[in-house]
Motif scaffolding. Structure first.
Motif, mmCIF file in Angstrom:
data_model
loop_
_atom_site.group_PDB
_atom_site.id
_atom_site.type_symbol
_atom_site.label_atom_id
_atom_site.label_comp_id
_atom_site.label_asym_id
_atom_site.label_seq_id
_atom_site.Cartn_x
_atom_site.Cartn_y
_atom_site.Cartn_z
ATOM 1 N N SER A 178 48.639 76.188 97.928
ATOM 2 C CA SER A 178 48.776 76.094 99.383
ATOM 3 C C SER A 178 48.271 74.743 99.897
ATOM 4 C CB SER A 178 47.962 77.223 100.024
ATOM 5 O OG SER A 178 47.771 76.973 101.395
ATOM 6 N N SER A 189 48.922 71.736 99.007
ATOM 7 C CA SER A 189 48.941 70.578 98.101
ATOM 8 C C SER A 189 50.232 69.793 98.349
ATOM 9 C CB SER A 189 48.903 71.041 96.642
ATOM 10 O OG SER A 189 47.620 71.508 96.327
ATOM 11 N N VAL A 228 52.367 76.646 103.831
ATOM 12 C CA VAL A 228 50.911 76.727 103.637
ATOM 13 C C VAL A 228 50.420 78.177 103.645
ATOM 14 C CG1 VAL A 228 48.678 76.135 104.684
ATOM 15 C CG2 VAL A 228 50.457 74.399 104.496
ATOM 16 N N GLY A 271 44.942 76.367 104.757
ATOM 17 C CA GLY A 271 45.081 75.319 103.756
ATOM 18 C C GLY A 271 43.810 74.540 103.508
ATOM 19 N N PRO A 272 43.902 73.565 102.580
ATOM 20 C CA PRO A 272 42.708 72.902 102.053
ATOM 21 C C PRO A 272 42.061 71.873 102.986
ATOM 22 C CG PRO A 272 44.689 71.976 101.059
ATOM 23 C CD PRO A 272 45.143 73.125 101.898
ATOM 24 N N VAL A 330 43.340 63.938 97.934
ATOM 25 C CA VAL A 330 44.237 63.485 96.867
ATOM 26 C C VAL A 330 45.094 62.305 97.318
ATOM 27 C CG1 VAL A 330 44.347 65.624 95.559
ATOM 28 C CG2 VAL A 330 45.900 65.314 97.488
ATOM 29 N N ARG A 384 48.742 60.644 103.879
ATOM 30 C CA ARG A 384 50.131 61.040 104.104
ATOM 31 C C ARG A 384 50.753 60.307 105.295
ATOM 32 N NH1 ARG A 384 49.716 66.710 104.474
ATOM 33 N NH2 ARG A 384 50.582 67.089 102.420
ATOM 34 N N VAL A 387 52.892 60.646 100.013
ATOM 35 C CA VAL A 387 51.441 60.724 99.775
ATOM 36 C C VAL A 387 51.077 59.588 98.821
ATOM 37 C CG1 VAL A 387 49.540 62.132 98.896
ATOM 38 C CG2 VAL A 387 51.429 63.227 100.124
ATOM 39 N N VAL A 418 44.963 63.730 102.797
ATOM 40 C CA VAL A 418 45.579 64.953 102.293
ATOM 41 C C VAL A 418 44.599 65.567 101.293
ATOM 42 C CG1 VAL A 418 47.534 65.916 101.026
ATOM 43 C CG2 VAL A 418 47.854 63.877 102.439
ATOM 44 N N TYR A 419 44.307 66.836 101.468
ATOM 45 C CA TYR A 419 43.378 67.528 100.573
ATOM 46 C C TYR A 419 44.132 68.523 99.706
ATOM 47 C CZ TYR A 419 39.437 65.740 103.293
ATOM 48 O OH TYR A 419 38.511 64.921 103.888
ATOM 49 N N GLU A 420 43.537 68.868 98.595
ATOM 50 C CA GLU A 420 44.046 70.031 97.858
ATOM 51 C C GLU A 420 42.861 70.859 97.371
ATOM 52 O OE1 GLU A 420 46.514 68.677 94.610
ATOM 53 O OE2 GLU A 420 44.818 68.561 93.240
ATOM 54 N N PHE A 421 43.104 72.172 97.219
ATOM 55 C CA PHE A 421 42.030 73.047 96.727
ATOM 56 C C PHE A 421 41.678 72.605 95.304
ATOM 57 C CE2 PHE A 421 43.649 75.929 100.064
ATOM 58 C CZ PHE A 421 42.450 76.198 100.695
#
Lengths: 105, 466
Positions: free
Chosen positions: A81, A83, A89, B55-56, B316, B319, B391, B438-441
């Motif tokens: 979600s 990424s 999302v 979201g992250p 990461v 964007r 990104v 931009v983040y990601e888990f």
């Protein structure tokens, strides 16, 4: 007799079960029809994989939950979600292909 | 001060009432429903403020996903009613994600309300940020477990993740209650914990209290019609609990409660949480009239060791995006091929300049919503939306790539093209939108713990009453 899922289900939805998983619920209107679907295992991993055109191993499990007359489908998210490259999302709009289910009861 | 009669409740004989005003703090609730709830003389007002759903970004960036004005509005009702009636108020997953910046943000709102309303109370603050060294030691000991088939946790991922929180169970909240706190603000917590902590402290059944919390954390979502912005009341008894709607527009039915037990969960029978798993296999649901509903038979399977879920997200890249559309049937027919070729052309320009980044096309009207899960490979629409997403390592690089991809696609001479002035319709000038980090888990793992000192409890006396 052939039945369309949209005639026998009152809820068909998708949502994240975690940032890395999707879960789908099909809640039936009628207990008899739900029980027939359950007994014949009409909703199964192979069927879901072919509806979504995905590897069957990404469909983790199918759970029949009698108290809700519901079938739950648990699936891996290939993109987590939010990424880069994700399209949804919350995972709330991935149910469309399920609306095409038809079965012989 | 919490009312004595609340703290003297006996699980064998006394019902324990919990008011849940809203599914997410800040989502709002009708004033009338809240007053109906207060008229029921609840023993606890509790709310879950958080989720990983949005979201992250929010956890990583230390930002709330709910609006400050909305959160302040909801909290003002809850805190005023709590203090006036001597009912404890427990707020968990502060600021949406529960890390220190989210805690500070929400604490600031509480203090503002206290000042404006001239209130006196004892505030409890429970932090859920987990020390990176503790996690690294656990990695070294081989004790960290990845969830949902993700990669094992590495020390690098720990170092790269700015805010690492863990979902607390009821124990730290019980500690704050025992310290005499009137208002408790907790960091990231298991959703049912703010609801179940006080009744569990008083000796009510853990399984029933947790199951009730699991439903109340969504307020009236489990009612029919469901709503995340309306209140619900839970009444916990010795062997069962009752759900009661607080608006005459809603009822709890077998179907609505059972359907809710499926919601956002991967398995409806077993609901894992800190310290154990709820077992719903023997649950019975029973309508008792007036839109009320009774649940019994829930079991709790204690876990050994006690495990907590760690959550974290990291940057990461940055964007930039452009929103455009096309109405040309020749272009729509060949859209996949055109996007691949335009991307190749843009990449060949960028490669020579040694500029790197990831390019994604979200094609609405084709597979913009479902991406790789879309089984239909045909466009039926006479127009499509094309969202260009880039990104890259820095915002400047993302801007450059987006600009090149946008202009390449705008003027790309695909085979059979007869509209030679431009391929895209842009709704805005400027067309490119800089979106920031931009983040990601990066962390979603279980860690065993020996005690609850990872969730320190602080108290503050707030005195604004004249």
């Amino acid at each position: 007799m052939e039945k369309k899922i949209t005639d026998v289900a009152k809820v068909i939805r998708s949502k994240n079960s975690s940032p890395f998983g999707l879960t789908f619920d099909i809640i039936f209107k009628d207990l008899d029809i739900y029980m027939k679907v359950k007994e014949k295992n009409l909703i199964n991993k192979e069927m879901i994989a072919s509806l979504y055109n995905i590897d069957v191993n990404t469909v983790y499990k199918i759970v029949y939950f009698d108290p809700a007359k519901a079938v739950k489908i648990d699936m891996k998210r290939l993109i987590a979600s939010g990424s880069p490259g994700d399209t949804d999302v919350y995972g709330a709009q991935q149910h469309g292909p399920l609306l095409n289910i038809k079965f012989d009861l | 001060m919490i009312k004595d009669e609340i703290l003297k409740k006996k699980p064998q004989t006394d019902p324990f009432k919990i008011l849940s005003p809203t599914a997410i703090l800040g989502y709002g609730f009708p004033q009338e429903s809240f007053i109906n709830g207060i008229n029921e003389k609840p023993d606890l007002i509790a709310v879950d403020a958080g989720s990983t759903d949005p979201g992250p970004y929010y956890l990583g960036a230390g930002v709330s996903f709910t609006d400050r004005t909305g959160v302040k509005r909801d909290l003002r009702y809850m805190i005023k009613a709590g203090i006036e009636n001597k009912i404890p108020v427990v707020i968990s997953s502060a600021g949406g994600s529960g890390a220190k910046p989210h805690m500070d943000w929400c604490e600031n709102i509480i203090l503002e309300i206290a000042k404006e309303e001239k209130l006196n109370f004892k505030l409890g603050l429970i932090y859920s940020d987990i020390d990176k060294n503790v996690i690294k030691k656990s990695i070294d000991a081989g004790k960290i477990e990845a969830m949902d088939g993700i990669a094992p946790l590495t020390k690098t991922a720990v170092d790269e993740t700015p805010n690492i929180v863990a979902q607390m169970g009821v124990e730290p909240i019980i500690e704050a209650l025992k310290k005499g706190c009137d208002i408790i603000l907790a960091g990231r917590a298991y959703d049912p914990a703010p609801f179940s902590a006080l009744p569990i402290m008083l000796g009510y059944d853990t399984a029933l209290a947790t199951h009730l919390g699991k439903i109340l954390e969504c307020a009236a979502i489990a009612a029919d019609p469901g709503s995340g912005s309306d209140c619900a009341l839970g009444i916990l008894k010795k062997d069962s609990f009752i759900l009661k709607p607080l608006s005459k527009d809603r009822v709890f039915t077998e179907q609505s409660v059972a359907a809710h037990s499926l919601y956002e969960k991967s398995d409806p029978m077993f609901l894992p949480g800190p310290g154990g798993t709820l077992d719903l296999r023997g649950v019975t649901f029973r309508s008792i009239g007036n839109g009320e509903f009774e649940v019994s038979g829930t079991k709790f399977i204690e876990a050994n060791p006690y495990k907590i879920k760690l959550e974290g997200s990291k940057i990461v890249g940055y964007r930039t995006m452009t929103i455009a559309g096309t109405h040309d049937p020749i272009m729509i027919e060949k859209i996949d091929e055109i996007l691949i070729k335009a991307k190749e052309r843009a990449l060949s320009i960028l490669e020579k300049e040694n500029i790197k980044g990831d390019i994604f096309f979200h094609v609405y009207g084709k597979n913009g919503v479902m991406g790789y899960l879309e089984p239909v490979n045909k466009v039926f629409s006479y127009e499509i939306g094309i969202l260009i997403e880039v990104v890259a390592k820095t915002q400047e690089i993302a801007n450059t790539i987006c600009s090149i991809v946008r202009s390449t696609l705008l003027h790309y001479g695909y085979e059979g093209r007869i509209s030679t002035a431009g391929n895209l319709a842009f709704p805005f000038s400027p067309s490119d939108i800089k979106m920031g980090p931009v983040y990601e888990f990066s962390i979603y793992h279980l860690m065993p713990i020996d005690d609850f000192s990872l969730f320190p409890v602080y108290t503050k006396e707030i005195n604004f009453k004249e």
